[in-house]
Design a protein around this motif. Sequence first.
Motif, PDB file in Angstrom:
ATOM      1  N   TYR A   1       0.831  -1.211   0.000  1.00  0.00           N
ATOM      2  CA  TYR A   1       0.000   0.000   0.000  1.00  0.00           C
ATOM      3  C   TYR A   1       0.859   1.251   0.000  1.00  0.00           C
ATOM      4  O   TYR A   1       0.637   2.174  -0.795  1.00  0.00           O
ATOM      5  CB  TYR A   1      -0.917  -0.007   1.226  1.00  0.00           C
ATOM      6  CG  TYR A   1      -1.705   1.273   1.391  1.00  0.00           C
ATOM      7  CD1 TYR A   1      -2.815   1.531   0.590  1.00  0.00           C
ATOM      8  CD2 TYR A   1      -1.329   2.236   2.328  1.00  0.00           C
ATOM      9  CE1 TYR A   1      -3.533   2.711   0.728  1.00  0.00           C
ATOM     10  CE2 TYR A   1      -2.039   3.416   2.467  1.00  0.00           C
ATOM     11  CZ  TYR A   1      -3.132   3.649   1.669  1.00  0.00           C
ATOM     12  OH  TYR A   1      -3.836   4.817   1.802  1.00  0.00           O
TER      13      TYR A   1
ATOM     14  N   LYS B   1      -3.327   5.658  -6.863  1.00  0.00           N
ATOM     15  CA  LYS B   1      -4.427   5.853  -5.923  1.00  0.00           C
ATOM     16  C   LYS B   1      -5.223   4.564  -5.773  1.00  0.00           C
ATOM     17  O   LYS B   1      -5.467   3.853  -6.744  1.00  0.00           O
ATOM     18  CB  LYS B   1      -5.335   6.986  -6.406  1.00  0.00           C
ATOM     19  CG  LYS B   1      -4.641   8.348  -6.463  1.00  0.00           C
ATOM     20  CD  LYS B   1      -5.583   9.440  -6.941  1.00  0.00           C
ATOM     21  CE  LYS B   1      -4.883  10.773  -6.970  1.00  0.00           C
ATOM     22  NZ  LYS B   1      -5.796  11.866  -7.459  1.00  0.00           N
ATOM     23  N   ILE B   2      -5.623   4.277  -4.548  1.00  0.00           N
ATOM     24  CA  ILE B   2      -6.337   3.041  -4.247  1.00  0.00           C
ATOM     25  C   ILE B   2      -7.745   3.351  -3.758  1.00  0.00           C
ATOM     26  O   ILE B   2      -7.931   4.162  -2.851  1.00  0.00           O
ATOM     27  CB  ILE B   2      -5.591   2.227  -3.159  1.00  0.00           C
ATOM     28  CG1 ILE B   2      -4.168   1.892  -3.616  1.00  0.00           C
ATOM     29  CG2 ILE B   2      -6.356   0.951  -2.815  1.00  0.00           C
ATOM     30  CD1 ILE B   2      -4.108   1.019  -4.846  1.00  0.00           C
ATOM     31  N   ASP B   3      -8.719   2.697  -4.361  1.00  0.00           N
ATOM     32  CA  ASP B   3     -10.115   2.829  -3.930  1.00  0.00           C
ATOM     33  C   ASP B   3     -10.528   1.517  -3.263  1.00  0.00           C
ATOM     34  O   ASP B   3     -10.577   0.466  -3.891  1.00  0.00           O
ATOM     35  CB  ASP B   3     -11.013   3.111  -5.143  1.00  0.00           C
ATOM     36  CG  ASP B   3     -12.470   3.316  -4.750  1.00  0.00           C
ATOM     37  OD1 ASP B   3     -12.783   3.253  -3.536  1.00  0.00           O
ATOM     38  OD2 ASP B   3     -13.303   3.526  -5.652  1.00  0.00           O
ATOM     39  N   ALA B   4     -10.840   1.588  -1.974  1.00  0.00           N
ATOM     40  CA  ALA B   4     -11.158   0.385  -1.204  1.00  0.00           C
ATOM     41  C   ALA B   4     -12.648   0.067  -1.164  1.00  0.00           C
ATOM     42  O   ALA B   4     -13.084  -0.788  -0.392  1.00  0.00           O
ATOM     43  CB  ALA B   4     -10.622   0.527   0.212  1.00  0.00           C
TER      44      ALA B   4
ATOM     45  N   ASP C   1     -10.621  -3.093   3.512  1.00  0.00           N
ATOM     46  CA  ASP C   1      -9.863  -1.892   3.866  1.00  0.00           C
ATOM     47  C   ASP C   1      -8.864  -1.574   2.753  1.00  0.00           C
ATOM     48  O   ASP C   1      -8.772  -2.280   1.749  1.00  0.00           O
ATOM     49  CB  ASP C   1      -9.128  -2.087   5.201  1.00  0.00           C
ATOM     50  CG  ASP C   1      -8.313  -3.366   5.230  1.00  0.00           C
ATOM     51  OD1 ASP C   1      -7.452  -3.545   4.338  1.00  0.00           O
ATOM     52  OD2 ASP C   1      -8.545  -4.207   6.125  1.00  0.00           O
ATOM     53  N   LYS C   2      -8.097  -0.499   2.960  1.00  0.00           N
ATOM     54  CA  LYS C   2      -7.152  -0.036   1.946  1.00  0.00           C
ATOM     55  C   LYS C   2      -6.028  -1.038   1.702  1.00  0.00           C
ATOM     56  O   LYS C   2      -5.455  -1.102   0.601  1.00  0.00           O
ATOM     57  CB  LYS C   2      -6.556   1.303   2.354  1.00  0.00           C
ATOM     58  CG  LYS C   2      -5.826   1.287   3.695  1.00  0.00           C
ATOM     59  CD  LYS C   2      -5.412   2.687   4.118  1.00  0.00           C
ATOM     60  CE  LYS C   2      -4.710   2.683   5.472  1.00  0.00           C
ATOM     61  NZ  LYS C   2      -4.365   4.057   5.907  1.00  0.00           N
ATOM     62  N   TYR C   3      -5.697  -1.846   2.698  1.00  0.00           N
ATOM     63  CA  TYR C   3      -4.615  -2.812   2.542  1.00  0.00           C
ATOM     64  C   TYR C   3      -5.033  -3.997   1.678  1.00  0.00           C
ATOM     65  O   TYR C   3      -4.259  -4.463   0.826  1.00  0.00           O
ATOM     66  CB  TYR C   3      -4.132  -3.272   3.923  1.00  0.00           C
ATOM     67  CG  TYR C   3      -3.538  -2.138   4.724  1.00  0.00           C
ATOM     68  CD1 TYR C   3      -2.386  -1.484   4.288  1.00  0.00           C
ATOM     69  CD2 TYR C   3      -4.134  -1.696   5.903  1.00  0.00           C
ATOM     70  CE1 TYR C   3      -1.838  -0.431   5.006  1.00  0.00           C
ATOM     71  CE2 TYR C   3      -3.597  -0.642   6.626  1.00  0.00           C
ATOM     72  CZ  TYR C   3      -2.456  -0.010   6.175  1.00  0.00           C
ATOM     73  OH  TYR C   3      -1.912   1.037   6.878  1.00  0.00           O
TER      74      TYR C   3
END
Length: 260
Positions: free
Chosen positions: A210, A219-222, A227-229
């Motif tokens: 991450y 960019k990460i969309d969870a 979760d973001k991980y």
Amino acid sequence: MYKVAALLLLLASSGYGLNDVSDKIMTKLHHFNLCSACWGEEYADEYIRNIYEASAKCYKSPSAMPMADSVLGFPATLISGYEDVDANDIAEFGNSQLTMVNNFTCVMKHLGFLTEAGEINSDLFAHTEEIELIDLDTENRFASGSRAGADPVFVKKLYKEIAECNDLAENWPTKSLEKSPFLKKFGKMAVYFNCIKKVERQSCAKYLIYNDLLRHGVKIDATGLNDKYDAAAMAVRVLERVGSEEEKHIDEYFWGDLEA
């Protein structure tokens, strides 16, 4: 043809064909570096020191454990009609297996993973929604700076998933462990410890993935994920999938396993 064969023989006998550092040691280095990057080198050093100190103590005076056929799950007459094996060989093998489990149990007690009664210490990673970092890390050893413990999302995820390992072990199908008295006695413990080892390594890997993606502007969309991980881990799998064969070849050369 002779020249090709001679060249291959030369390469095999040279440093090119040797692994001075074994695969086992290389794996240990990878796991140590993963732990260091996740929690800090000071914690990783302390963790290793605690393991070796516990191992030394347990080797000298392991916890008591019955050495009986009822625990081993096989009789002294397991093998017959084979002249190179007798009852003493079978008993020696059985005792060696119990000794290893005995020492492992002892080490886990010293590290706090098992209670003195030899039961899984579920309180060690007890999870509640109100869990606070100060309760987990009173000395602030790995809950500061860029370490994983500084992120409440990560810590709660780790403790929650380890607590789920206990649930997994407790609810493991009993029928699958009835194949032998040995599995019946130690099977759930093995499920639990394999689970928490996997959870810790996977969680730390996801943490590093991450943060690496963030550093490179990805960019990460969870949305829809835990979760973001977990989202970062999924994102990397997608990125691996869309890479060209040429890119995968270069990536494998620089970051893949060493070839023999």
